[in-house]
Design a protein around this motif. Structure first.
Motif: not given
Length: 205
Positions: A70, A110-111, A114, A117, A119, A121, A123-124, A134, A137, A141
């Motif tokens: 990861s 970083a999260l 995301g 935006r 998103k 992240w 989840k990835s 969604e 998540w 997050t």
């Protein structure tokens, strides 16, 4: 390289084994400084010098066995090598103690980007293990961002105000226990927003 799922026991060993090696090495050398080329290295530095290659080896083994690492694992390895190397080279534990703070701030940042935006992240990283909607998540997050920021502050307080021994105990057991308790506390969100792997959007009844 095709991705493979590691057995849970092996995964735990590869991820937490290096930390236990650091803990044991610290206590073995805490009162037994090592002299190298005329320079004395105390237990913390010796433990760091052992931990860095052990973590690198464990990460390499995990990559070879699973075919995947990861982003968090790669970032952690890079920071460990950089700050662990500085700690040993300069014979100063400060850099290694700061490393968790920077890692947690990096993850939170970083999260957070995301989330801005739209998103999640996280989840990835955990999507295969925790199928959720969604909305779920996004909630999880946001909570992880708060967790990482809190851990960064906690690490700063501990290393700046307490002894090497206290920090090592906190790093080995305290941070791990907090993370474990936090994940358990998210069971409600996971249950409410969980979905089957055959349906990416429909929440469970």
């Amino acid at each position: 390289m095709a991705e493979k799922t590691l057995k849970p026991g092996l995964k735990v060993l590869l991820e937490y084994g290096p930390l236990l090696v650091f803990f044991v090495a610290f206590y073995l050398f805490k009162d037994r400084p090592v002299l190298v080329a005329g320079t004395e290295y105390k237990g913390f530095i010796v433990a760091t010098a052992i931990f860095v290659p052990v973590l690198a080896l464990a990460t390499l083994v995990q990559w070879r066995l699973s075919g995947h690492l990861s982003v968090m694992q790669i970032a952690t390895l890079v920071l460990v090598v950089a700050f662990g190397g500085l700690t040993v080279w300069l014979n100063d534990p400060t850099f290694f103690k700061m490393k968790p703070t920077l890692i947690y701030l990096l993850f939170a940042g970083a999260l957070g980007v995301g989330l801005m935006r739209g998103k999640p992240w996280l989840k990835s990283v955990l999507g295969d293990a925790l199928p959720m909607s969604e909305q779920g998540w996004m909630i999880l997050t946001r909570r992880f961002v708060g967790l990482f920021l809190g851990l960064a502050v906690a690490n700063e307080i501990v290393w700046r105000t307490m002894s090497d021994t206290a920090w090592v105990n906190f790093k080995t057991f305290g941070l791990t226990a907090i993370m474990f308790a936090f994940v358990l506390a998210q069971s409600g969100v996971i249950s409410r927003h969980g979905i089957s792997k055959d349906d990416d959007d429909a929440p469970r009844a």
